[in-house]
Design a protein around this motif. Structure first.
Motif, PDB file in Angstrom:
ATOM      1  N   CYS A   1      53.492 152.021 105.977  1.00  0.00           N
ATOM      2  CA  CYS A   1      54.352 152.801 105.750  1.00  0.00           C
ATOM      3  C   CYS A   1      55.456 152.754 106.872  1.00  0.00           C
ATOM      4  O   CYS A   1      54.941 152.524 107.826  1.00  0.00           O
ATOM      5  CB  CYS A   1      53.835 154.249 104.981  1.00  0.00           C
TER       6      CYS A   1
ATOM      7  N   GLN B   1      56.266 153.631  96.594  1.00  0.00           N
ATOM      8  CA  GLN B   1      56.794 154.865  96.415  1.00  0.00           C
ATOM      9  C   GLN B   1      57.544 154.893  95.169  1.00  0.00           C
ATOM     10  O   GLN B   1      57.825 156.068  94.497  1.00  0.00           O
ATOM     11  CB  GLN B   1      57.882 155.127  97.586  1.00  0.00           C
TER      12      GLN B   1
ATOM     13  N   ASP C   1      57.195 156.245 103.380  1.00  0.00           N
ATOM     14  CA  ASP C   1      56.476 157.528 103.310  1.00  0.00           C
ATOM     15  C   ASP C   1      57.179 158.744 103.223  1.00  0.00           C
ATOM     16  O   ASP C   1      56.563 159.674 102.534  1.00  0.00           O
ATOM     17  CB  ASP C   1      55.511 157.464 104.586  1.00  0.00           C
TER      18      ASP C   1
ATOM     19  N   ASP D   1      61.294 160.110 101.537  1.00  0.00           N
ATOM     20  CA  ASP D   1      62.512 160.061 101.027  1.00  0.00           C
ATOM     21  C   ASP D   1      63.926 160.224 101.875  1.00  0.00           C
ATOM     22  O   ASP D   1      63.413 160.545 103.167  1.00  0.00           O
ATOM     23  CB  ASP D   1      62.584 160.693  99.507  1.00  0.00           C
TER      24      ASP D   1
ATOM     25  N   PHE E   1      57.096 160.944  99.870  1.00  0.00           N
ATOM     26  CA  PHE E   1      57.892 160.035  98.741  1.00  0.00           C
ATOM     27  C   PHE E   1      56.631 159.470  97.833  1.00  0.00           C
ATOM     28  O   PHE E   1      55.729 158.767  98.282  1.00  0.00           O
ATOM     29  CB  PHE E   1      58.579 158.985  99.485  1.00  0.00           C
TER      30      PHE E   1
ATOM     31  N   ILE F   1      52.552 157.520  98.100  1.00  0.00           N
ATOM     32  CA  ILE F   1      52.430 157.379  99.185  1.00  0.00           C
ATOM     33  C   ILE F   1      51.299 158.204 100.121  1.00  0.00           C
ATOM     34  O   ILE F   1      50.261 157.872 100.592  1.00  0.00           O
ATOM     35  CB  ILE F   1      53.472 156.896 100.261  1.00  0.00           C
TER      36      ILE F   1
END
Length: 188
Positions: free
Chosen positions: A15, A91, A117, A119, A125, A128
């Protein structure tokens, strides 16, 4: 030598922010699994058509064939003889993805998941965070802040589109460190 399913599977999460090399690392791990002559399948959300309809493609133009799927449960329908499964842009999948990954890992499959990981607002997000909690291994990769050159954890959206999901590239996002992200997010 085939992966011994008696030892169980695993979940790995890659991530980070936009442009941090998540897909590049996913492709690297899957390529190594193929070199080891393991049966590999790769999945991505059907909605992600930025570079290719079906292939997983990194920002550096490295690609690997994949199967686009509508939802995470569709992943369970493919590959009965699979030893390694890769999932890109996680995601964008539904909240069932962690359960799907657990089912696969419990069958002895190595599951490698890549995704954002956070937004563009800096919030966790999609699935994740839940995947990170249940994974045996989490690799958080960093981009380079396009403003100051520091390690970047955030994806700054360069326009005022309020939608949580906005497929885009360099015209829509830039990586930012914490300081520059907080300075710049008020301008957009």
């Amino acid at each position: 030598m085939k992966r011994n399913k008696e030892f169980g599977g695993s979940i790995e999460v890659i991530c980070g922010s936009m442009f941090s090399g998540k897909t590049e690392e996913l492709i690297r791990r899957l390529t190594r699994a193929k070199i080891a002559k393991l049966n590999v399948e790769i999945f991505k959300p059907k909605t992600d058509t930025r570079y290719d309809e079906s292939a997983v493609v990194s920002h550096n133009a490295n690609a690997i064939p994949s199967i686009p799927v509508e939802n995470s449960s569709a992943i369970l329908l493919y590959g009965s003889d699979v030893e390694v499964i890769g999932i890109d842009e996680a995601q964008f999948f539904d909240d069932e993805l962690p359960d799907v990954c657990v089912k696969l890992a419990n069958k002895g499959i190595r599951v490698i998941v890549a995704g954002l990981d956070m937004d563009f607002t800096g919030k966790p997000f999609g699935p994740i965070p839940a995947l990170m909690a249940i994974a045996e291994d989490v690799t958080k990769v960093q981009a380079v802040c396009m403003k100051c050159g520091a390690p970047a954890l955030y994806s700054l959206r360069l326009n005022s589109n309020p939608n949580k999901v906005l497929l885009g590239e360099k015209e829509s996002y830039e990586p930012r460190c914490r300081v520059c992200y907080n300075e710049d997010k008020a301008s957009y």
